[in-house]
Design a protein around this motif. Structure first.
Motif, PDB file in Angstrom:
ATOM      1  N   GLU A   1      -5.296 -38.096  46.141  1.00 30.86           N
ATOM      2  CA  GLU A   1      -4.824 -38.204  47.525  1.00 30.86           C
ATOM      3  C   GLU A   1      -5.470 -37.156  48.421  1.00 30.86           C
ATOM      4  O   GLU A   1      -5.642 -37.366  49.627  1.00 30.86           O
ATOM      5  N   ALA A   2      -5.833 -36.001  47.838  1.00 30.58           N
ATOM      6  CA  ALA A   2      -6.422 -34.916  48.634  1.00 30.58           C
ATOM      7  C   ALA A   2      -7.943 -34.966  48.676  1.00 30.58           C
ATOM      8  O   ALA A   2      -8.571 -34.191  49.389  1.00 30.58           O
ATOM      9  N   ALA A   3      -8.535 -35.891  47.940  1.00 27.29           N
ATOM     10  CA  ALA A   3      -9.995 -35.919  47.794  1.00 27.29           C
ATOM     11  C   ALA A   3     -10.689 -36.584  48.979  1.00 27.29           C
ATOM     12  O   ALA A   3     -10.058 -37.220  49.828  1.00 27.29           O
ATOM     13  N   GLU A   4     -12.008 -36.434  48.994  1.00 23.63           N
ATOM     14  CA  GLU A   4     -12.846 -37.027  50.048  1.00 23.63           C
ATOM     15  C   GLU A   4     -12.763 -38.550  50.057  1.00 23.63           C
ATOM     16  O   GLU A   4     -13.095 -39.186  51.055  1.00 23.63           O
ATOM     17  N   ILE A   5     -12.314 -39.130  48.955  1.00 27.94           N
ATOM     18  CA  ILE A   5     -12.226 -40.593  48.855  1.00 27.94           C
ATOM     19  C   ILE A   5     -11.392 -41.165  49.987  1.00 27.94           C
ATOM     20  O   ILE A   5     -11.657 -42.269  50.477  1.00 27.94           O
ATOM     21  N   LYS A   6     -10.375 -40.426  50.433  1.00 31.04           N
ATOM     22  CA  LYS A   6      -9.478 -40.926  51.477  1.00 31.04           C
ATOM     23  C   LYS A   6     -10.205 -41.221  52.781  1.00 31.04           C
ATOM     24  O   LYS A   6      -9.702 -41.969  53.622  1.00 31.04           O
ATOM     25  N   TYR A   7     -11.394 -40.631  52.962  1.00 33.40           N
ATOM     26  CA  TYR A   7     -12.165 -40.893  54.177  1.00 33.40           C
ATOM     27  C   TYR A   7     -13.046 -42.136  54.043  1.00 33.40           C
ATOM     28  O   TYR A   7     -13.672 -42.559  55.015  1.00 33.40           O
ATOM     29  N   THR A   8     -13.109 -42.703  52.847  1.00 29.59           N
ATOM     30  CA  THR A   8     -13.923 -43.900  52.634  1.00 29.59           C
ATOM     31  C   THR A   8     -13.070 -45.136  52.385  1.00 29.59           C
ATOM     32  O   THR A   8     -13.515 -46.250  52.623  1.00 29.59           O
ATOM     33  N   SER A   9     -11.841 -44.944  51.875  1.00 32.52           N
ATOM     34  CA  SER A   9     -10.985 -46.088  51.556  1.00 32.52           C
ATOM     35  C   SER A   9      -9.555 -45.611  51.394  1.00 32.52           C
ATOM     36  O   SER A   9      -9.308 -44.475  50.969  1.00 32.52           O
ATOM     37  N   HIS A  10      -8.610 -46.482  51.732  1.00 32.76           N
ATOM     38  CA  HIS A  10      -7.198 -46.145  51.565  1.00 32.76           C
ATOM     39  C   HIS A  10      -6.842 -46.187  50.083  1.00 32.76           C
ATOM     40  O   HIS A  10      -7.191 -47.122  49.377  1.00 32.76           O
ATOM     41  N   MET A  11      -6.152 -45.146  49.611  1.00 36.24           N
ATOM     42  CA  MET A  11      -5.748 -45.068  48.216  1.00 36.24           C
ATOM     43  C   MET A  11      -4.501 -45.916  48.003  1.00 36.24           C
ATOM     44  O   MET A  11      -3.504 -45.774  48.707  1.00 36.24           O
ATOM     45  N   MET A  12      -4.541 -46.829  47.043  1.00 35.45           N
ATOM     46  CA  MET A  12      -3.435 -47.739  46.784  1.00 35.45           C
ATOM     47  C   MET A  12      -2.756 -47.386  45.457  1.00 35.45           C
ATOM     48  O   MET A  12      -3.404 -46.945  44.514  1.00 35.45           O
ATOM     49  N   ASP A  13      -1.437 -47.600  45.408  1.00 33.63           N
ATOM     50  CA  ASP A  13      -0.670 -47.368  44.193  1.00 33.63           C
ATOM     51  C   ASP A  13      -0.653 -48.627  43.338  1.00 33.63           C
ATOM     52  O   ASP A  13      -0.395 -49.725  43.829  1.00 33.63           O
ATOM     53  N   GLY A  14      -0.929 -48.473  42.065  1.00 43.17           N
ATOM     54  CA  GLY A  14      -0.819 -49.565  41.113  1.00 43.17           C
ATOM     55  C   GLY A  14       0.322 -49.292  40.158  1.00 43.17           C
ATOM     56  O   GLY A  14       0.422 -48.197  39.597  1.00 43.17           O
ATOM     57  N   LYS A  15       1.190 -50.270  39.993  1.00 43.48           N
ATOM     58  CA  LYS A  15       2.330 -50.118  39.087  1.00 43.48           C
ATOM     59  C   LYS A  15       2.555 -51.449  38.409  1.00 43.48           C
ATOM     60  O   LYS A  15       2.781 -52.468  39.070  1.00 43.48           O
ATOM     61  N   ILE A  16       2.483 -51.484  37.092  1.00 44.29           N
ATOM     62  CA  ILE A  16       2.658 -52.710  36.344  1.00 44.29           C
ATOM     63  C   ILE A  16       3.797 -52.539  35.345  1.00 44.29           C
ATOM     64  O   ILE A  16       4.223 -51.421  35.056  1.00 44.29           O
ATOM     65  N   SER A  17       4.297 -53.669  34.846  1.00 48.42           N
ATOM     66  CA  SER A  17       5.477 -53.625  33.978  1.00 48.42           C
ATOM     67  C   SER A  17       5.159 -53.143  32.575  1.00 48.42           C
ATOM     68  O   SER A  17       6.038 -52.693  31.850  1.00 48.42           O
ATOM     69  N   GLU A  18       3.880 -53.242  32.191  1.00 49.18           N
ATOM     70  CA  GLU A  18       3.469 -52.765  30.877  1.00 49.18           C
ATOM     71  C   GLU A  18       2.372 -51.724  31.057  1.00 49.18           C
ATOM     72  O   GLU A  18       1.948 -51.445  32.171  1.00 49.18           O
ATOM     73  N   THR A  19       1.914 -51.154  29.991  1.00 50.68           N
ATOM     74  CA  THR A  19       0.875 -50.130  30.116  1.00 50.68           C
ATOM     75  C   THR A  19      -0.422 -50.744  30.637  1.00 50.68           C
ATOM     76  O   THR A  19      -0.664 -51.947  30.495  1.00 50.68           O
TER      77      THR A  19
END
Length: 489
Positions: free
Chosen positions: A194-212
């Motif tokens: 979240e603090a990295a330079e990546i945030k200036y190139t693309s929005h960081m999305m959360d992934g959450k799944i029911s299994e591993t």
């Protein structure tokens, strides 16, 4: 360290062992899994080599450079052309253990899988909209259920990759911290992302799944491996067949449970139950599973999609949903006519919904000062676009959430007038709305009832054919071209 792949199927081999370290594996896998424990960050680059051709060329060209600059703490996987020409060596000796395992597995995959469809299916199984591809999925450990992902392309990949290298190096000390459990280490990774330079190139999305993540990767790959009928790598093939049967049974049971919960509610047909999105997502996942079982069937077993709707009028992912819905129905017909056709109906309805959202809904958004094509299929910050309580600009900077099929149908029926339809170029709005109502009604039945029958599927198919034969999809295409700007379909 980079692991170039010819197909995504090897991820099952890695994921299976990562999830169950107590299982007795081959010597090659044991060495590979032991080696993988030394990495602090895993990144899976998911893309469609056909749709994202420019990105694919760049990744193939620069994969070797990425490998040698990535250091010893980042493990990344991606499709490239001719991986055997990349005689990569690792900074640490254990790199070769993983690479040899990957090569051993891939050399024995005799048939090519459909890379485009496998990317589509893999994204769906991880809860990532295919429109978000190319994307990079990042985790500290594949045995966890959470991950982060972000869009990438040929213009920002270098910058994003450099950020991941720095993050992986910082994560190395965190990985060795025995006072932190896996979840806490994952949270540390997320903070760094979240603090990295990546945030200036693309929005960081959360992934959450029911299994591993390992199980989700492994499930989807089981179907691809099983479809590769001439593979001689029998241990993996045997595991895949068993796993795909378990996955279908479990997924079907979850969908039926959710449907029963919806049935307990008494809501208007245009209202949206909070479980609808989950039922749709899981039904599409089930459909992709069933469709992949048929990947290596002969052409005579395949239904002609273009005879229903000409594919040149459809967006790429609309074609995927159409293809999936029709092929799954064909599969069900070949087995038992009393089987539930909900997954097929939901896929066909999803195709129609996407075409409506990509055309008529964007015309509506343009009437509310949403800037197009800059925010085509995107959320525009600071703008409100409400019509009769239907939010046409819902979402966040990383993802636009278009209105559900029933909500957009309400606007078409109750708000739009003949002048509006004329401005859009829709010549027969009554015919469009009548068939829209049919598709929506049966789609809702698929989300409510325990069973949707072949006759319901046939009625949806007839509705789509009627729209197609009356040039509705061609007219929607003309709208899409306007609002996509220079974007090609």
């Amino acid at each position: 360290m980079g692991f170039p792949l010819t197909s995504y199927t090897v991820l099952k081999y890695i994921a299976d062992g990562e999830e169950d370290r107590n299982r007795k594996n081959s010597t090659e896998m044991e060495l590979a899994l032991e080696s993988l424990q030394e990495y602090s960050v895993f990144a899976f680059i998911i893309h469609d080599p056909t749709i994202h051709a420019n990105f694919h060329r760049l990744l193939s060209k620069q994969f070797e450079d990425f490998h040698y600059s990535s250091g010893a703490n980042l493990a990344f996987f991606g499709l490239v052309d001719s991986p055997y020409k990349l005689e990569l060596e690792g900074v640490r000796p254990f790199y070769q253990d993983v690479r040899e395992m990957v090569q051993l597995y891939e050399k024995q995959q005799n048939n090519k899988v459909d890379l485009s469809y496998s990317a589509f299916a893999l994204a769906n199984n991880l809860g990532i909209s295919p429109e978000m591809l190319p994307a990079i999925v990042v985790t500290h450990d594949t045995r966890l259920k959470s991950f982060k992902y972000f869009q990438t392309d040929e213009n920002v990949l270098d910058k994003q990759f450099n950020s991941l290298i720095g993050i992986s190096n910082r994560m190395n000390a965190i990985r060795r911290n025995e006072s932190l459990n896996l979840v806490e280490k994952q949270e540390k990774l997320f903070e760094l992302l979240e603090a990295a330079e990546i945030k200036y190139t693309s929005h960081m999305m959360d992934g959450k799944i029911s299994e591993t993540l390992a199980r989700s990767l492994s499930d989807i790959m089981s179907f691809l491996i099983n479809s590769n009928t001439t593979s001689v790598y029998s241990p993996v093939k045997s595991m895949a067949k068993k796993q795909l049967n378990q996955a279908i049974t479990k997924l079907s049971a979850v969908i039926n449970h959710l449907k029963k919960e919806v049935n307990k509610s008494n809501i208007d047909e245009d209202e949206v139950h909070h479980l609808y999105p989950f039922i749709e997502e899981l039904s599409i996942k089930l459909a992709t599973f069933l469709r992949m079982i048929q990947l290596n069937k002969t052409e005579m077993d395949s239904m002609e999609h273009s005879t229903l709707v000409k594919t040149e009028w459809l967006d790429t992912f609309s074609q995927r949903y159409l293809q999936t819905g029709l092929d799954v129905a064909l599969y069900l017909q070949s087995r038992n006519t009393s089987l539930d056709y909900s997954a097929s109906v939901i896929c066909l309805s999803k195709m129609f919904e996407k075409e409506i959202n990509n055309s008529i809904v964007h015309w509506l958004r343009s009437q509310h000062q949403i800037e197009l094509p800059d925010y085509y299929n995107k959320y525009q910050p600071g703008k409100t676009a409400l019509i009769s309580d239907v939010n046409l600009n819902k979402g966040n900077p990383g993802k636009w959430l278009p209105p559900e099929l029933g909500r957009s149908k309400y606007i078409a029926e109750k708000v739009l007038n003949q002048e509006d339809w004329g401005e859009m170029g829709i010549e027969n709005p009554k015919l469009l709305i009548n068939n829209w109502v049919t598709i929506h009604r049966i789609r809702n039945k698929a989300a409510h009832s325990e069973n949707v029958f072949f006759s319901d599927f046939t009625n949806v198919k007839k509705a789509l054919y009627t729209l197609s034969s009356n040039k509705i999809f061609e007219q929607l295409y003309s709208l899409k071209v306007i609002y996509q700007g220079e974007k090609t379909i």
